[in-house]
Scaffold this motif. Structure first.
Motif, PDB file in Angstrom:
ATOM      1  N   GLY A  43      -4.942 -10.843   6.236  1.00  0.00           N
ATOM      2  CA  GLY A  43      -3.618 -10.254   6.075  1.00  0.00           C
ATOM      3  C   GLY A  43      -3.634  -8.736   6.160  1.00  0.00           C
ATOM      4  N   THR A  44      -2.493  -8.134   5.828  1.00  0.00           N
ATOM      5  CA  THR A  44      -2.333  -6.677   5.927  1.00  0.00           C
ATOM      6  C   THR A  44      -1.743  -6.128   4.633  1.00  0.00           C
ATOM      7  OG1 THR A  44      -1.957  -6.793   8.315  1.00  0.00           O
ATOM      8  CG2 THR A  44      -1.212  -4.798   7.195  1.00  0.00           C
ATOM      9  N   ILE A  45      -2.321  -5.033   4.159  1.00  0.00           N
ATOM     10  CA  ILE A  45      -1.753  -4.309   3.017  1.00  0.00           C
ATOM     11  C   ILE A  45      -0.657  -3.408   3.568  1.00  0.00           C
ATOM     12  CG2 ILE A  45      -2.193  -2.648   1.168  1.00  0.00           C
ATOM     13  CD1 ILE A  45      -5.105  -3.667   1.139  1.00  0.00           C
ATOM     14  N   THR A  46       0.569  -3.685   3.197  1.00  0.00           N
ATOM     15  CA  THR A  46       1.713  -2.941   3.719  1.00  0.00           C
ATOM     16  C   THR A  46       2.121  -1.822   2.776  1.00  0.00           C
ATOM     17  OG1 THR A  46       3.285  -4.404   2.605  1.00  0.00           O
ATOM     18  CG2 THR A  46       2.579  -5.023   4.837  1.00  0.00           C
ATOM     19  N   LEU A  47       2.970  -0.948   3.287  1.00  0.00           N
ATOM     20  CA  LEU A  47       3.507   0.139   2.471  1.00  0.00           C
ATOM     21  C   LEU A  47       4.247  -0.429   1.260  1.00  0.00           C
ATOM     22  CD1 LEU A  47       4.005   3.214   2.209  1.00  0.00           C
ATOM     23  CD2 LEU A  47       6.078   2.895   3.554  1.00  0.00           C
ATOM     24  N   GLN A  48       5.036  -1.482   1.486  1.00  0.00           N
ATOM     25  CA  GLN A  48       5.806  -2.092   0.399  1.00  0.00           C
ATOM     26  C   GLN A  48       4.889  -2.649  -0.681  1.00  0.00           C
ATOM     27  OE1 GLN A  48       9.343  -2.074   0.306  1.00  0.00           O
ATOM     28  NE2 GLN A  48       8.805  -2.521  -1.825  1.00  0.00           N
ATOM     29  N   LEU A  49       3.765  -3.237  -0.257  1.00  0.00           N
ATOM     30  CA  LEU A  49       2.813  -3.806  -1.208  1.00  0.00           C
ATOM     31  C   LEU A  49       2.224  -2.711  -2.094  1.00  0.00           C
ATOM     32  CD1 LEU A  49       1.831  -6.668  -1.773  1.00  0.00           C
ATOM     33  CD2 LEU A  49      -0.125  -6.234  -0.282  1.00  0.00           C
ATOM     34  N   VAL A  50       1.870  -1.578  -1.494  1.00  0.00           N
ATOM     35  CA  VAL A  50       1.328  -0.453  -2.263  1.00  0.00           C
ATOM     36  C   VAL A  50       2.380   0.087  -3.232  1.00  0.00           C
ATOM     37  CG1 VAL A  50       0.410   1.900  -2.123  1.00  0.00           C
ATOM     38  CG2 VAL A  50      -0.339   0.172  -0.478  1.00  0.00           C
ATOM     39  N   GLU A  51       3.617   0.231  -2.737  1.00  0.00           N
ATOM     40  CA  GLU A  51       4.699   0.743  -3.584  1.00  0.00           C
ATOM     41  C   GLU A  51       4.961  -0.179  -4.776  1.00  0.00           C
ATOM     42  OE1 GLU A  51       7.954   1.189  -0.890  1.00  0.00           O
ATOM     43  OE2 GLU A  51       7.418   3.257  -0.365  1.00  0.00           O
ATOM     44  N   ASP A  52       4.829  -1.482  -4.549  1.00  0.00           N
ATOM     45  CA  ASP A  52       5.123  -2.453  -5.604  1.00  0.00           C
ATOM     46  C   ASP A  52       3.997  -2.593  -6.627  1.00  0.00           C
ATOM     47  OD1 ASP A  52       7.544  -2.981  -4.420  1.00  0.00           O
ATOM     48  OD2 ASP A  52       6.888  -4.822  -3.417  1.00  0.00           O
ATOM     49  N   LEU A  53       2.749  -2.441  -6.174  1.00  0.00           N
ATOM     50  CA  LEU A  53       1.620  -2.785  -7.039  1.00  0.00           C
ATOM     51  C   LEU A  53       0.862  -1.608  -7.642  1.00  0.00           C
ATOM     52  CD1 LEU A  53       0.023  -5.816  -5.152  1.00  0.00           C
ATOM     53  CD2 LEU A  53       1.529  -5.844  -7.124  1.00  0.00           C
ATOM     54  N   VAL A  54       0.860  -0.458  -6.967  1.00  0.00           N
ATOM     55  CA  VAL A  54       0.083   0.674  -7.482  1.00  0.00           C
ATOM     56  C   VAL A  54       1.000   1.541  -8.345  1.00  0.00           C
ATOM     57  CG1 VAL A  54      -1.382   2.641  -6.904  1.00  0.00           C
ATOM     58  CG2 VAL A  54      -1.383   0.612  -5.433  1.00  0.00           C
ATOM     59  N   PRO A  55       0.694   1.662  -9.627  1.00  0.00           N
ATOM     60  CA  PRO A  55       1.586   2.409 -10.517  1.00  0.00           C
ATOM     61  C   PRO A  55       1.643   3.894 -10.177  1.00  0.00           C
ATOM     62  CG  PRO A  55      -0.460   1.845 -11.639  1.00  0.00           C
ATOM     63  CD  PRO A  55      -0.483   1.126 -10.330  1.00  0.00           C
ATOM     64  N   LYS A  56       2.827   4.473 -10.376  1.00  0.00           N
ATOM     65  CA  LYS A  56       3.015   5.910 -10.168  1.00  0.00           C
ATOM     66  C   LYS A  56       2.971   6.632 -11.511  1.00  0.00           C
ATOM     67  CE  LYS A  56       6.042   5.650  -6.092  1.00  0.00           C
ATOM     68  NZ  LYS A  56       7.384   5.974  -5.577  1.00  0.00           N
ATOM     69  N   THR A  57       2.296   7.755 -11.543  1.00  0.00           N
ATOM     70  CA  THR A  57       2.340   8.599 -12.728  1.00  0.00           C
ATOM     71  C   THR A  57       3.586   9.480 -12.641  1.00  0.00           C
ATOM     72  OG1 THR A  57       1.122  10.420 -11.699  1.00  0.00           O
ATOM     73  CG2 THR A  57      -0.192   8.692 -12.781  1.00  0.00           C
ATOM     74  N   LEU A  58       3.885  10.175 -13.713  1.00  0.00           N
ATOM     75  CA  LEU A  58       5.024  11.085 -13.706  1.00  0.00           C
ATOM     76  C   LEU A  58       4.834  12.159 -12.631  1.00  0.00           C
ATOM     77  CD1 LEU A  58       7.647  12.173 -14.846  1.00  0.00           C
ATOM     78  CD2 LEU A  58       6.347  13.306 -16.659  1.00  0.00           C
ATOM     79  N   GLU A  59       3.595  12.645 -12.481  1.00  0.00           N
ATOM     80  CA  GLU A  59       3.320  13.673 -11.474  1.00  0.00           C
ATOM     81  C   GLU A  59       3.596  13.160 -10.066  1.00  0.00           C
ATOM     82  OE1 GLU A  59       1.470  13.108 -14.109  1.00  0.00           O
ATOM     83  OE2 GLU A  59       1.749  15.032 -15.125  1.00  0.00           O
ATOM     84  N   HIS A  60       3.274  11.886  -9.814  1.00  0.00           N
ATOM     85  CA  HIS A  60       3.556  11.303  -8.497  1.00  0.00           C
ATOM     86  C   HIS A  60       5.062  11.258  -8.242  1.00  0.00           C
ATOM     87  CE1 HIS A  60      -0.468   9.025  -9.029  1.00  0.00           C
ATOM     88  NE2 HIS A  60      -0.671  10.142  -8.356  1.00  0.00           N
ATOM     89  N   ASN A  61       5.823  10.868  -9.277  1.00  0.00           N
ATOM     90  CA  ASN A  61       7.277  10.805  -9.125  1.00  0.00           C
ATOM     91  C   ASN A  61       7.877  12.194  -8.897  1.00  0.00           C
ATOM     92  OD1 ASN A  61       8.058   7.981  -9.382  1.00  0.00           O
ATOM     93  ND2 ASN A  61       7.279   8.085 -11.454  1.00  0.00           N
ATOM     94  N   ILE A  62       7.321  13.191  -9.572  1.00  0.00           N
ATOM     95  CA  ILE A  62       7.810  14.559  -9.375  1.00  0.00           C
ATOM     96  C   ILE A  62       7.459  15.047  -7.976  1.00  0.00           C
ATOM     97  CG2 ILE A  62       7.550  16.965 -10.108  1.00  0.00           C
ATOM     98  CD1 ILE A  62       9.239  15.437 -12.017  1.00  0.00           C
ATOM     99  N   PHE A  63       6.283  14.642  -7.474  1.00  0.00           N
ATOM    100  CA  PHE A  63       5.917  15.000  -6.100  1.00  0.00           C
ATOM    101  C   PHE A  63       6.936  14.409  -5.136  1.00  0.00           C
ATOM    102  CE2 PHE A  63       3.885  14.084  -2.056  1.00  0.00           C
ATOM    103  CZ  PHE A  63       3.294  15.297  -1.742  1.00  0.00           C
ATOM    104  N   GLU A  64       7.305  13.147  -5.376  1.00  0.00           N
ATOM    105  CA  GLU A  64       8.294  12.487  -4.524  1.00  0.00           C
ATOM    106  C   GLU A  64       9.647  13.201  -4.621  1.00  0.00           C
ATOM    107  OE1 GLU A  64      10.199   8.307  -5.178  1.00  0.00           O
ATOM    108  OE2 GLU A  64       8.278   8.024  -4.134  1.00  0.00           O
TER     109      GLU A  64
END
Length: 342
Positions: A200-221
């Motif tokens: 199979g393939t690891i998709t962008l959606q899969l990463v977004e759904d499964l890998v947690p974001k820290t507050l710093e990541h959200n601020i970067f976004e």
């Protein structure tokens, strides 16, 4: 030698009498540690031939005595020396006296039937010390954090070996969300591989759904969306953070840090600094600098200065009761994105 070379040597070649393991990449350190333990199992050694000493609790005399003892029904003894603080410049209280001179003498002619491994996993060793210089003449295994290129190669091989593909966008996001840290990446990769499935393939959606974001990541976004002039998505990110209970004052402080990094990067670039120099000067991960360089290339210095000044002024007004924090933050997003659109 690097860890990949070391793993091959430990698994397949005759072992050396002394190893010095340096670096702070926990995943690689654990791989090397497990390789030594597995080698004992492969060689069918008795557990009595393995000893571990914590140097904050034991003296070097005990290590040397153990190293000079013949193995019990086996070809060699394996001895781990943990927390050898005497290799650093750090001062320790309430620790045993260490016979460093005795260790230097032992290292001149180490016992061939003992494998002594020093786990010097500190950010920095004191290279001026005689014992450090002496140990560095033995077999050194470098478990330092991987550079971006090596980290990408390592993870790509790991994913490919699992017969799974990953899209470029998903891979880049995965690296960013795990802070380009191998240990963090390996903690997250297995669940992605499991859900993608073999072939199979690891998709962008899969990463977004499964890998947690820290507050710093959200601020970067949030910063990215503001700099793209995307008012709606910037508001959306802010509202999501607000609903998660994040304080606006805290968000402002982190955003100030993000804009400061962009501003510093822009100024250092104008002074002729390259990515590696900027990273070293600011004490920031090279990839964060790389992203900052890509972002600031699109904007004049004056805009970044204006954003920084406005955020600092807003922070002051809120903390002195002159303005309402949520409204001030929303107005900053609106005014900045409108400027960028123009």
């Amino acid at each position: 030698m690097n860890t990949q070379e070391a793993l091959q040597q430990i698994r397949n070649a005759p072992l050396k009498p002394v190893y010095l393991v340096t670096g702070t990449e926990d995943y690689l350190i654990q791989e090397v540690r497990q390789a030594f333990i597995d080698r004992m199992k492969i060689d069918d050694l008795e557990e009595l031939n393995f000893m571990s000493f914590d140097m904050e609790e034991s003296g070097l005399g005990a290590v040397i005595d153990e190293a000079e003892t013949l193995p019990f029904f086996g070809d060699y003894r394996l001895i781990f020396v943990e927390k050898p603080y005497f290799l650093t410049g750090e001062k320790k209280n309430n620790v045993p006296d260490q016979d460093v001179d005795g260790l230097v003498d032992y290292l001149k002619q180490p016992q061939e039937t003992s494998i002594v491994v020093f786990w010097a996993t500190y950010p920095k060793l004191d290279a001026r010390k005689k014992i450090t210089k002496t140990l560095k003449k033995t077999t050194v295994i470098d478990a330092a954090p991987l550079q971006e290129r090596d980290l990408r190669s390592f993870l790509q091989r790991y994913i490919a070996n699992a017969n799974v593909k990953i899209s470029k966008e998903a891979f880049d996001l995965f690296l960013r969300l795990t802070d380009f840290d191998l240990s963090k990446a390996m903690n997250e990769i297995e669940k992605l591989l499991l859900l993608a499935g073999e072939g199979g393939t690891i998709t962008l959606q899969l990463v977004e759904d499964l890998v947690p974001k820290t507050l710093e990541h959200n601020i970067f976004e949030l910063t990215e969306r503001i700099l793209k002039g995307d008012t709606e998505k910037a508001y959306q990110t802010y509202e999501e953070l607000h609903l998660q209970g994040e304080e606006t004052i805290k968000l402002t402080a982190i955003l100030i840090g993000q804009i400061r990094l962009l501003l510093q990067t822009k100024l250092l670039q104008k002074s002729g600094y390259q990515q590696a120099n900027i990273s070293e000067t600011l004490g920031v991960h090279p990839y964060r600098v790389k992203l900052a360089m890509q972002q600031v290339a699109k904007f004049p210095l004056e805009l970044l200065v204006s954003m920084y000044d406005e955020l600092v002024e807003n922070d002051y007004e809120v903390k002195t009761g002159q303005a309402e924090k949520e409204l001030n933050f929303q107005l900053f997003i609106l005014k900045t994105t409108e400027k960028i659109k123009k």
